[in-house]
Motif scaffolding. Structure first.
Motif, PDB file in Angstrom:
ATOM      1  N   GLY A 122      13.064   7.637 -10.389  1.00 26.32           N
ATOM      2  CA  GLY A 122      13.382   6.699  -9.311  1.00 26.32           C
ATOM      3  C   GLY A 122      14.419   7.316  -8.384  1.00 26.32           C
ATOM      4  N   ARG A 123      14.032   7.697  -7.177  1.00 22.73           N
ATOM      5  CA  ARG A 123      14.915   8.461  -6.301  1.00 22.73           C
ATOM      6  C   ARG A 123      14.955   7.873  -4.900  1.00 22.73           C
ATOM      7  N   ALA A 124      16.077   8.067  -4.238  1.00 22.45           N
ATOM      8  CA  ALA A 124      16.230   7.556  -2.876  1.00 22.45           C
ATOM      9  C   ALA A 124      17.329   8.311  -2.154  1.00 22.45           C
ATOM     10  N   ALA A 129      -0.843  17.924  -2.292  1.00 22.57           N
ATOM     11  CA  ALA A 129      -2.201  17.489  -2.631  1.00 22.57           C
ATOM     12  C   ALA A 129      -2.268  16.674  -3.917  1.00 22.57           C
ATOM     13  N   VAL A 130      -1.373  16.944  -4.874  1.00 23.88           N
ATOM     14  CA  VAL A 130      -1.438  16.276  -6.178  1.00 23.88           C
ATOM     15  C   VAL A 130      -0.195  15.434  -6.451  1.00 23.88           C
ATOM     16  N   GLY A 131       0.997  16.012  -6.284  1.00 22.92           N
ATOM     17  CA  GLY A 131       2.233  15.343  -6.668  1.00 22.92           C
ATOM     18  C   GLY A 131       2.436  13.979  -6.038  1.00 22.92           C
ATOM     19  N   HIS A 132       2.257  13.876  -4.737  1.00 23.26           N
ATOM     20  CA  HIS A 132       2.455  12.587  -4.061  1.00 23.26           C
ATOM     21  C   HIS A 132       1.470  11.532  -4.554  1.00 23.26           C
ATOM     22  N   ARG A 133       0.305  11.957  -4.973  1.00 17.01           N
ATOM     23  CA  ARG A 133      -0.716  11.014  -5.435  1.00 17.01           C
ATOM     24  C   ARG A 133      -0.504  10.588  -6.888  1.00 17.01           C
ATOM     25  N   LEU A 134       0.518  11.154  -7.528  1.00 20.29           N
ATOM     26  CA  LEU A 134       0.865  10.753  -8.892  1.00 20.29           C
ATOM     27  C   LEU A 134       2.159   9.945  -8.928  1.00 20.29           C
ATOM     28  N   ALA A 167       9.786  10.548   2.356  1.00 15.81           N
ATOM     29  CA  ALA A 167       8.824   9.478   2.054  1.00 15.81           C
ATOM     30  C   ALA A 167       9.522   8.144   2.287  1.00 15.81           C
ATOM     31  N   GLU A 168       8.947   7.069   1.758  1.00 16.94           N
ATOM     32  CA  GLU A 168       9.472   5.731   2.030  1.00 16.94           C
ATOM     33  C   GLU A 168      10.929   5.555   1.612  1.00 16.94           C
ATOM     34  N   SER A 169      11.363   6.240   0.564  1.00 18.56           N
ATOM     35  CA  SER A 169      12.742   6.096   0.091  1.00 18.56           C
ATOM     36  C   SER A 169      13.676   7.156   0.668  1.00 18.56           C
ATOM     37  N   GLY A 170      13.259   7.758   1.771  1.00 18.18           N
ATOM     38  CA  GLY A 170      14.109   8.721   2.444  1.00 18.18           C
ATOM     39  C   GLY A 170      13.827  10.161   2.047  1.00 18.18           C
ATOM     40  N   TYR A 171      14.765  11.037   2.420  1.00 17.39           N
ATOM     41  CA  TYR A 171      14.635  12.461   2.105  1.00 17.39           C
ATOM     42  C   TYR A 171      15.395  12.785   0.818  1.00 17.39           C
ATOM     43  N   VAL A 172      14.717  13.463  -0.100  1.00 21.05           N
ATOM     44  CA  VAL A 172      15.357  13.867  -1.352  1.00 21.05           C
ATOM     45  C   VAL A 172      15.117  15.365  -1.573  1.00 21.05           C
ATOM     46  N   PRO A 173      16.060  16.057  -2.218  1.00 20.34           N
ATOM     47  CA  PRO A 173      15.874  17.485  -2.494  1.00 20.34           C
ATOM     48  C   PRO A 173      14.829  17.698  -3.582  1.00 20.34           C
TER      49      PRO A 173
END
Length: 241
Positions: A102-104, A10-15, A221-227
């Protein structure tokens, strides 16, 4: 664990920084640095430098992001006030430099993503789990409802941040217990989903527990799956769908 997943969706993705620049995104919090977006007793930060919490390993730990920037403990919301966005090397108004997020996955193009999202409550607003249940029952009786719900385990969730979407989130609980308003008795039920719109639901948090829980998983998300990991207290919501 469920609170952690809720704040992640609810919050993290929107930041996440790149979402503030993209006109196709809802940009829920764009231009709101310095403004209150959460209840005043809540602080949210993302700290990929923390390897363990309360003896439990954290999935979202790393020393350098996928753009070679050192991981940083970044305060996103302090006492309910928005302080910064998660950023990669792509600048964002209000947060012009990378804070090491910055993650991918693999050869995907890196973008700002969460690592270890940590939700904390001020001492004045934190109570024991037993007291939180008492407050839940008091709220249920005040609203004239037959029961309240306790979510003790969750499998994960998802959200839609695009401008053409409904700006909603969904959590998929694994263990949900209705609590009888009269007796406080609990029973296990199946087939429950948590849904809602972020700004409405975050305003319904009234208290959090002293004890914290850890959720480890993977975020797509757009840059793939990250832990990723989420560390959070139990929270009392006065309303949720």
């Amino acid at each position: 664990e469920a609170t952690g997943v809720f704040f992640h969706e609810a919050v993290g993705h929107r930041l996440e920084g790149e979402r503030q620049n993209d006109e196709k995104e809802g940009r829920t919090f764009k231009g709101q640095i310095g403004q209150r977006i959460l209840p005043a007793f809540l602080t949210v930060r993302d700290d990929p430098t923390t390897r363990r919490y309360a003896g439990k390993g954290l999935n979202g730990w790393y020393r350098f992001d996928d753009q070679g920037v050192a991981a940083q403990d970044t305060v996103l919301v302090a006492d309910g006030v928005l302080k910064a966005f998660l950023t990669s090397r792509t600048p964002v108004e209000g947060t012009p430099k990378s804070n090491g997020h910055g993650r991918a996955q693999g050869t995907h193009r890196p973008m700002a993503r969460m690592g270890n999202l940590i939700v904390e409550g001020s001492k004045a607003a934190t109570v024991s789990r037993a007291k939180l249940k008492e407050m839940l029952l008091a709220e249920v009786r005040k609203q004239g409802k037959p029961y309240g719900l306790i979510v003790r385990d969750i499998t994960g969730g998802n959200t839609n941040t695009s401008s053409y979407g409904y700006q909603a989130f969904k959590g998929i609980p694994r263990m949900v217990y209705p609590v009888d308003a009269k007796t406080g008795a609990e029973r296990l039920v199946r087939g429950v989903e948590m849904v809602g719109t972020p700004l409405t639901v975050v305003s319904k948090v009234k208290a959090v527990s002293v004890t914290m829980g850890v959720f480890n998983g993977y975020c797509g998300a757009e840059s793939g799956y990250v832990p990723v990991s989420a560390v959070a207290p139990a929270a009392l919501f006065t309303e949720i769908e």
